[in-house]
Design a protein around this motif. Structure first.
Motif, PDB file in Angstrom:
ATOM      1  N   TRP A 141      32.169  22.235  35.140  1.00  0.00           N
ATOM      2  CA  TRP A 141      32.424  20.878  35.642  1.00  0.00           C
ATOM      3  C   TRP A 141      33.819  20.796  36.291  1.00  0.00           C
ATOM      4  O   TRP A 141      33.984  20.250  37.384  1.00  0.00           O
ATOM      5  N   ILE A 142      34.793  21.372  35.623  1.00  0.00           N
ATOM      6  CA  ILE A 142      36.157  21.369  36.174  1.00  0.00           C
ATOM      7  C   ILE A 142      36.205  22.180  37.461  1.00  0.00           C
ATOM      8  O   ILE A 142      36.820  21.775  38.452  1.00  0.00           O
ATOM      9  N   PHE A 143      35.494  23.324  37.464  1.00  0.00           N
ATOM     10  CA  PHE A 143      35.429  24.130  38.685  1.00  0.00           C
ATOM     11  C   PHE A 143      34.927  23.277  39.844  1.00  0.00           C
ATOM     12  O   PHE A 143      35.480  23.314  40.950  1.00  0.00           O
ATOM     13  N   LEU A 144      33.893  22.496  39.587  1.00  0.00           N
ATOM     14  CA  LEU A 144      33.306  21.679  40.670  1.00  0.00           C
ATOM     15  C   LEU A 144      34.274  20.595  41.145  1.00  0.00           C
ATOM     16  O   LEU A 144      34.330  20.286  42.337  1.00  0.00           O
ATOM     17  N   ARG A 145      35.050  20.038  40.222  1.00  0.00           N
ATOM     18  CA  ARG A 145      36.026  19.022  40.642  1.00  0.00           C
ATOM     19  C   ARG A 145      37.092  19.675  41.537  1.00  0.00           C
ATOM     20  O   ARG A 145      37.521  19.109  42.527  1.00  0.00           O
ATOM     21  N   LEU A 146      37.489  20.899  41.164  1.00  0.00           N
ATOM     22  CA  LEU A 146      38.484  21.594  41.981  1.00  0.00           C
ATOM     23  C   LEU A 146      37.886  21.977  43.334  1.00  0.00           C
ATOM     24  O   LEU A 146      38.562  21.928  44.360  1.00  0.00           O
ATOM     25  N   TYR A 147      36.609  22.341  43.307  1.00  0.00           N
ATOM     26  CA  TYR A 147      35.911  22.695  44.550  1.00  0.00           C
ATOM     27  C   TYR A 147      35.864  21.485  45.491  1.00  0.00           C
ATOM     28  O   TYR A 147      36.197  21.578  46.672  1.00  0.00           O
ATOM     29  N   GLU A 148      35.499  20.344  44.917  1.00  0.00           N
ATOM     30  CA  GLU A 148      35.447  19.116  45.734  1.00  0.00           C
ATOM     31  C   GLU A 148      36.820  18.759  46.306  1.00  0.00           C
ATOM     32  O   GLU A 148      36.934  18.222  47.397  1.00  0.00           O
ATOM     33  N   ALA A 149      37.844  19.076  45.529  1.00  0.00           N
ATOM     34  CA  ALA A 149      39.197  18.733  45.967  1.00  0.00           C
ATOM     35  C   ALA A 149      39.774  19.778  46.923  1.00  0.00           C
ATOM     36  O   ALA A 149      40.934  19.679  47.324  1.00  0.00           O
ATOM     37  N   GLY A 150      38.963  20.779  47.245  1.00  0.00           N
ATOM     38  CA  GLY A 150      39.450  21.819  48.153  1.00  0.00           C
ATOM     39  C   GLY A 150      40.346  22.832  47.469  1.00  0.00           C
ATOM     40  O   GLY A 150      41.000  23.641  48.125  1.00  0.00           O
ATOM     41  N   LEU A 151      40.380  22.802  46.144  1.00  0.00           N
ATOM     42  CA  LEU A 151      41.251  23.726  45.419  1.00  0.00           C
ATOM     43  C   LEU A 151      40.519  24.992  44.972  1.00  0.00           C
ATOM     44  O   LEU A 151      41.135  25.907  44.434  1.00  0.00           O
ATOM     45  N   ALA A 152      39.179  25.005  45.188  1.00  0.00           N
ATOM     46  CA  ALA A 152      38.424  26.239  44.964  1.00  0.00           C
ATOM     47  C   ALA A 152      37.716  26.536  46.269  1.00  0.00           C
ATOM     48  O   ALA A 152      37.109  25.639  46.858  1.00  0.00           O
ATOM     49  N   TYR A 153      37.822  27.768  46.751  1.00  0.00           N
ATOM     50  CA  TYR A 153      37.206  28.097  48.028  1.00  0.00           C
ATOM     51  C   TYR A 153      36.791  29.557  48.031  1.00  0.00           C
ATOM     52  O   TYR A 153      37.175  30.335  47.148  1.00  0.00           O
ATOM     53  N   ARG A 154      36.007  29.907  49.018  1.00  0.00           N
ATOM     54  CA  ARG A 154      35.481  31.267  49.095  1.00  0.00           C
ATOM     55  C   ARG A 154      35.945  31.905  50.385  1.00  0.00           C
ATOM     56  O   ARG A 154      35.907  31.288  51.444  1.00  0.00           O
ATOM     57  N   LYS A 155      36.423  33.111  50.293  1.00  0.00           N
ATOM     58  CA  LYS A 155      36.786  33.813  51.513  1.00  0.00           C
ATOM     59  C   LYS A 155      36.700  35.316  51.288  1.00  0.00           C
ATOM     60  O   LYS A 155      36.599  35.787  50.157  1.00  0.00           O
ATOM     61  N   SER A 156      36.745  36.043  52.374  1.00  0.00           N
ATOM     62  CA  SER A 156      36.687  37.484  52.312  1.00  0.00           C
ATOM     63  C   SER A 156      38.079  38.014  51.968  1.00  0.00           C
ATOM     64  O   SER A 156      39.064  37.600  52.558  1.00  0.00           O
ATOM     65  N   ALA A 157      38.145  38.907  50.989  1.00  0.00           N
ATOM     66  CA  ALA A 157      39.461  39.388  50.588  1.00  0.00           C
ATOM     67  C   ALA A 157      39.396  40.809  50.077  1.00  0.00           C
ATOM     68  O   ALA A 157      38.356  41.279  49.613  1.00  0.00           O
ATOM     69  N   ALA A 158      40.519  41.482  50.153  1.00  0.00           N
ATOM     70  CA  ALA A 158      40.630  42.824  49.608  1.00  0.00           C
ATOM     71  C   ALA A 158      40.802  42.719  48.099  1.00  0.00           C
ATOM     72  O   ALA A 158      41.621  41.945  47.618  1.00  0.00           O
ATOM     73  N   VAL A 159      39.987  43.453  47.352  1.00  0.00           N
ATOM     74  CA  VAL A 159      40.076  43.420  45.904  1.00  0.00           C
ATOM     75  C   VAL A 159      40.235  44.836  45.368  1.00  0.00           C
ATOM     76  O   VAL A 159      40.021  45.807  46.075  1.00  0.00           O
ATOM     77  N   LYS A 160      40.607  44.920  44.111  1.00  0.00           N
ATOM     78  CA  LYS A 160      40.773  46.216  43.456  1.00  0.00           C
ATOM     79  C   LYS A 160      39.416  46.701  42.969  1.00  0.00           C
ATOM     80  O   LYS A 160      38.713  45.991  42.267  1.00  0.00           O
ATOM     81  N   TRP A 161      39.092  47.920  43.337  1.00  0.00           N
ATOM     82  CA  TRP A 161      37.760  48.443  43.058  1.00  0.00           C
ATOM     83  C   TRP A 161      37.876  49.775  42.348  1.00  0.00           C
ATOM     84  O   TRP A 161      38.600  50.664  42.799  1.00  0.00           O
ATOM     85  N   CYS A 162      37.163  49.901  41.243  1.00  0.00           N
ATOM     86  CA  CYS A 162      37.168  51.186  40.553  1.00  0.00           C
ATOM     87  C   CYS A 162      35.922  51.971  40.960  1.00  0.00           C
ATOM     88  O   CYS A 162      34.807  51.548  40.663  1.00  0.00           O
ATOM     89  N   PRO A 163      36.070  53.089  41.651  1.00  0.00           N
ATOM     90  CA  PRO A 163      34.918  53.839  42.165  1.00  0.00           C
ATOM     91  C   PRO A 163      34.104  54.482  41.049  1.00  0.00           C
ATOM     92  O   PRO A 163      32.932  54.778  41.236  1.00  0.00           O
ATOM     93  N   ASN A 164      34.696  54.668  39.911  1.00  0.00           N
ATOM     94  CA  ASN A 164      33.995  55.288  38.796  1.00  0.00           C
ATOM     95  C   ASN A 164      33.149  54.273  38.031  1.00  0.00           C
ATOM     96  O   ASN A 164      31.962  54.478  37.801  1.00  0.00           O
ATOM     97  N   ASP A 165      33.756  53.160  37.679  1.00  0.00           N
ATOM     98  CA  ASP A 165      33.031  52.123  36.938  1.00  0.00           C
ATOM     99  C   ASP A 165      32.196  51.224  37.847  1.00  0.00           C
ATOM    100  O   ASP A 165      31.479  50.353  37.365  1.00  0.00           O
ATOM    101  N   GLN A 166      32.319  51.431  39.151  1.00  0.00           N
ATOM    102  CA  GLN A 166      31.524  50.642  40.102  1.00  0.00           C
ATOM    103  C   GLN A 166      31.724  49.143  39.908  1.00  0.00           C
ATOM    104  O   GLN A 166      30.768  48.386  39.788  1.00  0.00           O
ATOM    105  N   THR A 167      32.954  48.736  39.817  1.00  0.00           N
ATOM    106  CA  THR A 167      33.207  47.314  39.632  1.00  0.00           C
ATOM    107  C   THR A 167      34.568  46.939  40.188  1.00  0.00           C
ATOM    108  O   THR A 167      35.435  47.798  40.337  1.00  0.00           O
TER     109      THR A 167
END
Length: 819
Positions: A141-167
């Motif tokens: 519910w809080i996530f959705l309030r932040l989403y509505e307020a523009g404080l949660a958003y989705r974008k393409s980004a570089a993340v840390k990836w472990c090639p062994n654990d596949q995550t």
RNA sequence: GACCCUGUGGCGAAACUGGUAGACGCACCGGGCUUAAACCCCGGAGGCCUCAUUGGGCCGUGUGGGUUCGAGUCCCACCAGGGUCACCA
């Protein structure tokens, strides 16, 4: 006289506390002003195993504060919960081959049992688990309030990836560029991710640190993490009508910019070189750096880079300077490009030397010659600009302001602020977390799950091991859903939330844990919060505490709260070491509190966990030491029993300070004073305990005191030790004729008893201790000096010498200086 | 590399604003209780030197300087251990 039997005493009182609901602290009702409410909180545990000694120390500390405050007339909220989602629990489950839901449930049961056995005064009515749908419904519910307020958003980004654990890995799981679990080197991958816009709060997160009472080092760590730098964005014309922007904190050095550097990931790096003779070299360099880890890049002995063949124009002097691409410039900070001023920046200096670029000093100490031999980075009022056109001669800070003003006037730059803080990447491609409550609809795009459909329940899947995409994606029945907006087919978001999201608001939920209409009512949360005293490990100094502060501010802005900082006072306790290493399951050197409690009782373990040393410092657990705390309790027990034989029931709040027992009575008042200050004001739990030891030792050394004087001393010792050892204290208090010690007011020292009519002075001659003497407390200065001179050994040292100075420190010492 | 924390008996530590360094506890030593042991009780203890004795002297808080009548505490430089950040322009 019966012997001290901790198990029997502790079982008895724990049953009484539970039966009488002693730890339950209800919320204030209507019309209750709540002036006496206070909130003591320890960081909640991860149920990834059982409790260890670090927890014991942490929760005992909180309990001492809680019990102490209760006896000083406060209603104290002291709740407990479990940070049950997340990698620690999931990893534990994977290790044991059990489903995380199952192993978490069992771990919670074990921890709850341990906590009850320790006798901590926790209000179990407020217990919560962040993995419980009744809790995570509101996280969503809080996530959705932040989403509505523009404080949660989705974008393409570089993340840390472990090639062994596949995550993907959380930042905190990456240690020196390697996966915490398998040790494989972490890669960068670009993925669509969810973020919280914490950067929108950078200024407030920084500035409001002035308003909290936190350890300096935690404040400093948060400051550095946010990393606010004042400077300017400056535009350099490329010559084809476009321009490149840089961020600099040193606009005063603009005349010293002899080259320009783009990060390899800068969007224009390749394009600028394209078509020229350096095109291939730049492309190769960019590809080469992409393959190198951040660690490799940072550890390179020599700064590498390539020339693009292009030039940009310095906006203040029109000079053409070469554009290079080099990996010592970070793409993610500022604009991903810098103006290089080798004369005044260490890194630029190194790069210039390695590649034969010009070094031109433009700042020098007032009256000194500028030097091109080192990077000279000072820029206070003692430094002035040189070789800087119309700005030459200005002090450096003034020069910076003047140059910004001109850039702004010409539209080629602007004074600005840069931050180190990045937005908070909250999505995880892991199973054991709170589902992100959105669906992806082919027609409508991202659509929030409506509030009345919350919680989005985490589906039960058989294969929850990390596979490089969220294990939830395999739960097809769950993933395929309909769009709440258009009713068409849609797919659920399969990423889960970072555990830190769950723990960013749990301290609010405690105030109103059973609310099924809202995460909490504003009225109740405002009555209890902010947390008056937060206690936990310094390892959370940045992440958890920053995130919780961000949530608090965001929820305040949305009108759900009436306060902007979650934790008024913070105490960070040190870690417990054992046999030279951090006590940790992974190191195999964990001491189970269970075994200790079985051998000595919870009271002894509580007492010893705080006697180890100053609570904020790391401490080495020493097996033999616990004997001492146990011995003390046995002595206290015998003292009380003996006193009961002497005079029967009765609990005096003082006793006459006369006869041979006068010293014992004074000592008792002095102990009340010391313990009250040590617990109440200093968090010096170890010395408070020492003071109680001293009182009992004095009692043993004063058998000639009257039974009443002796009772006063023993009863006070019992009363003072109650926050540490509540079971034995309650038992002995009752046996001495008292009732319900936890409700008894905290003892008060009689100020008149804290001063004696005689004091001992030390005497120094020329700074060396030569004797001491006793004198009436109110003696006049000349009488004190005369008495000091009369001490035989002092007289001997003063013999034949001229005293040129006499110093009297009232109540402490006399110091003679001879000529 | 930068910043922070820590450094005191055999060990954990205490000394709050500069004022008798080592409280309290562990381990240890001596004595008592006990057939014996455990438990418990009493006593001892920083190092060196000295006096027949009460006593007295010197040294001593990581190292070297400094400020002060007086420094574990304040200042400067350094050493060791731990932590945090680590090319943030």
């Amino acid at each position: 006289m019966d012997r001290y039997d901790p198990a029997a005493v502790e079982t008895r009182w724990q049953a009484i506390w539970e039966r009488e609901g002693v730890f339950d602290v209800p919320n204030p009702g209507p019309g209750d002003p709540g002036d006496d409410l206070t909130y003591v909180l320890e960081m909640l545990p991860y149920p990834s195993g059982e409790l260890h000694m670090g927890h014991v120390k942490n929760y005992t500390m909180g309990d001492v504060v809680t019990l102490y405050r209760r006896r000083n007339g406060y209603r104290v909220m002291h709740p407990m919960g479990y940070d049950a989602f997340g990698l620690p629990a999931e990893n534990a489950a994977i290790r044991s081959g059990r489903h995380p839901a199952e192993s978490t449930r069992e771990n919670i049961a074990a921890i709850r049992r341990q906590m009850k056995r320790m006798g901590w005064s926790i209000d179990w009515n407020r217990e919560l688990s962040t993995a419980d749908p009744t809790y995570y419904r509101w996280t969503q519910w809080i996530f959705l309030r932040l989403y509505e307020a523009g404080l949660a958003y989705r974008k393409s980004a570089a993340v840390k990836w472990c090639p062994n654990d596949q995550t993907v890995l959380a930042n905190e799981q990456v240690i020196d560029g390697h996966c915490e679990r398998c040790g494989a080197e972490v890669e960068a991958r670009t993925l669509e991710q969810w973020f919280f816009k914490i950067t929108a709060y950078a200024d407030r997160l920084l500035d409001d640190l002035a308003a909290v009472h936190w350890p300096d080092r935690v404040v400093t760590m948060q400051r550095n993490w946010i990393g606010r730098s004042h400077g300017a964005e400056v535009e350099f014309a490329v010559g084809d009508g476009t321009s490149l922007r840089v961020f600099t904190t040193r606009p005063d050095t603009l005349y010293g910019a002899t080259f320009f550097v783009l990060a390899p990931e800068h969007p224009r790096a390749i394009e600028l070189a394209a078509g020229g003779e350096h095109a291939q070299a730049v492309a190769d360099y960019v590809r080469h750096t992409a393959a190198r880890s951040a660690v490799e890049r940072a550890e390179a002995r020599e700064k590498t880079g390539v020339f693009t063949g292009r030039y940009v124009t310095n906006p203040v002097n029109g000079e053409q300077i070469p554009v290079w691409v080099a990996d010592y410039v970070l793409a993610e900070y500022g604009t991903g490009a810098i103006m290089a001023v080798p004369a005044h920046d260490e890194r630029d200096f190194e790069f210039a030397q390695a590649h034969g670029l010009d070094i031109r000093p433009v700042v020098a100490p007032r009256g000194a010659e500028p030097s091109a031999d080192v990077a000279f980075s000072a820029h206070s009022d003692d430094e002035v600009l040189v070789n800087s056109g119309e700005f030459t001669g200005l002090a450096a800070p003034e020069g910076a302001r003047a140059i910004i003003a001109r850039l702004e006037a010409e539209g080629r730059g602007v004074g600005t602020i840069a931050y180190r803080l990045r937005d908070w990447l909250l999505s995880r491609q892991r199973y054991w977390g709170c589902p992100i409550p959105v669906v992806h609809c082919g027609a409508c795009g991202i659509v929030a799950v409506p509030d009345d459909q919350l919680p989005v329940i985490l589906p039960d899947v058989a294969d929850y091991a990390p596979r490089g995409r969220s294990p939830l994606a395999a739960a097809e029945d769950w993933v395929n859903t309909e769009c709440p907006q258009c009713g068409g087919p849609a797919l659920r978001e399969t990423d889960t939330m970072d555990t830190f999201v769950d723990s960013s608001w749990y301290f609010m939920r405690y105030a109103d844990p059973h609310n099924d209409k809202a995460p909490f009512s504003r009225e109740v949360v405002d009555a209890w919060l902010p947390v008056d005293q937060y206690i936990g490990g310094v390892e959370h100094a940045i992440l958890h505490l920053m995130y919780a502060r961000f949530f608090t501010k965001a929820l305040y802005d949305l009108g759900y709260l009436g306060f902007t900082e979650p934790f008024e006072n913070l105490f960070t306790q040190g870690m417990i070491y054992y046999k030279g290493a951090k006590m940790a399951k992974s190191k195999g050197n964990v001491i189970s509190p269970d075994k200790m409690v079985e051998d000595y009782g919870a009271d002894t373990v509580r007492l010893y966990s705080l006697f180890l040393g100053p609570p904020e410092q790391d401490a080495e657990w020493f097996d033999g030491g616990v004997e001492g705390s146990n011995r003390f309790l046995r002595r206290l027990w015998r003292a009380a029993i003996e006193s009961i034989d002497e005079m029967g029931p009765g609990i005096p709040s003082s006793a006459p300070a006369d006869g041979p027992g006068a010293g014992l009575v004074r000592k008792t008042h002095a102990t009340i004073d010391t313990v009250t200050r040590d617990i109440g004001a200093r968090f010096a739990f170890n010395t408070a305990e020492s003071a109680i030891h001293e009182l009992v030792n004095t009692w043993r050394a004063t058998p000639e005191a009257t039974p009443e004087q002796r009772r006063f001393a023993v009863a006070t010792a019992v009363s003072l030790v109650q926050p540490y050892a509540p079971h034995i204290a309650s038992e002995l208090w009752e046996r001495m004729g008292g009732q319900r010690l936890w409700n008894a007011p905290w003892p008060k020292a009689d100020p008149a008893m804290l001063v004696s009519d005689h004091v001992t002075y030390a005497v120094q001659v020329n700074g060396k201790l030569r004797g001491e003497f006793d004198i009436a407390t109110d003696a006049a200065r000349d009488r004190i000096l005369a008495a000091a001179r009369a001490v035989p050994n002092v007289a001997k040292h003063l013999d034949g010498a001229t005293v040129v100075k006499e110093i009297v420190v009232p109540g402490k010492l006399v110091s003679f200086v001879t000529g």
